[in-house]
Enzyme design. Structure first.
Site: not given
Ligand code: PBG
Length: 325
Positions: A197, A251, A315
């Site tokens: 991530k 991600k 989405y």
């Molecule tokens: C939280 C989380 C995030 C997303 C999914 N879980 C945001 C972040 O890490 O700040 C982002 C998902 C998206 O942008 O669609 N840990």
């Protein structure tokens, strides 16, 4: 070589193009994120994400029903927690009646195992500072945070969550959660780790959706990955596999297709792409403004499959099934 080889021959008709098609997408490859909020009979559009809504728990039935009808195998739940319920340590995450627990129970009661439920394991929707863990001297403390994440994971498993998705990027949280699940008889609870991530600029609309946007732009670079790196993502994935993850996530997705492709070549487990909020809104707005044709949504999904994703969290999930499959 020309003229013996003419690649245009198989492109001549629709049937011949379909015959040689290398990649495809089905509804089983999609996961729908759903935002929940407190209240009754609420379905409100998220300003930064056109056509995406927050639902109150009593209003989840229709959207879940639609998703099941579309043969989408799983949903991922995210809460917009009221300001009053947020604190420094995200203690609402451990409230057995919080929005996520209520939603899981409600959905499981109505739909049993007709659809899988994925819950994020992370504290950011519950902390008043918006970080994914516990702050010590303004730094997210890894080991202290894991202790809370274990409790959050066990709570979510106990109310019926099928897949736990640690999204916090703490080191070692997958093995600790896995051990706790084994010890507490949740042997079949699945872990989809957000293994790679990145600290990305594409999460903005999501933070608006869950209400974790801060006055001063939040910086998660000392725990989420640096987007200059790709080998490091492979190390992250390998560790999470060894720690007991069943599936791993990359991600964001669209700007990280190279990472998906490399991970697919190297590892044998399912790789799931998160087509994140910023990627969604970018395309959605361009389509609404008639700058781009809406078939770009389908094209984008195929790019995830071509890169090697087993599934895509998006989405657009219901829209794709209803319009293109
Ligand atoms: C939280 C989380 C995030 C997303 C999914 N879980 C945001 C972040 O890490 O700040 C982002 C998902 C998206 O942008 O669609 N840990």
């Amino acid at each position: 070589m020309y003229p013996l080889t003419r690649l245009r021959r198989t492109r001549e008709f629709d049937w011949s193009r379909r015959l040689v098609q290398e990649n495809n997408i089905s509804s089983s490859d999609l996961i729908l994120p759903i935002f929940v909020k407190d209240g009754k009979n609420i379905k409100e559009e998220i300003k930064t994400m056109p056509d995406v809504y927050r639902y109150s728990v009593d209003n989840l039935e229709k959207i879940v029903e639609r998703t099941i009808k579309n043969k989408i195998p799983a949903i991922a739940l995210f809460p917009e927690t009221k300001k009053e319920k947020k604190d420094n340590n995200g203690s609402e995450a451990l409230n057995e009646n919080n929005l996520i627990c209520q939603s899981v129970k409600e959905i499981k009661k109505k739909f049993k195992n007709e659809i899988g439920i994925i819950c994020d394991v992370a504290l950011d929707p519950y902390t008043n500072h918006g970080h994914d863990g516990i702050l010590k001297n303004n730094y997210v403390d890894n080991d202290l945070t894991i202790q809370i994440l274990i409790k959050q994971a066990l709570l979510q498993a106990s109310v019926g969550c099928d897949i736990l998705a640690p999204s916090d990027m703490m080191d070692g949280r997958v093995i600790e959660i896995r051990k706790a699940l084994e010890k507490n008889k949740y042997k079949n609870t699945k872990i989809l780790s957000y293994a790679a991530k990145y600290a990305s600029n594409f999460y903005g609309p999501f933070r608006d959706a869950v209400g974790s946007t801060q006055k001063n732009k939040i910086d998660k670079r000392n725990y989420q990955m640096d987007y200059h790196n790709s080998k490091e993502a492979l190390r992250e994935i390998r560790l999470d596999i060894d720690e007991g993850a069943d599936m791993v996530m990359i991600k964001p997705g669209l700007a990280y297709l190279d990472i998906i492709s490399r991970a697919k070549k190297k590892f044998e487990l399912p790789i799931i792409a998160y087509n994140v909020s910023g990627e969604y809104s970018m395309l959605k707005l361009a389509i609404k403004n008639k700058l781009i044709d809406e078939r770009a949504i389908y094209e984008m999904m195929i790019s995830f499959k071509r890169a090697g994703s087993s599934a895509v969290i998006t989405y657009f999930a219901n829209e794709i099934v209803e319009k293109y499959l």
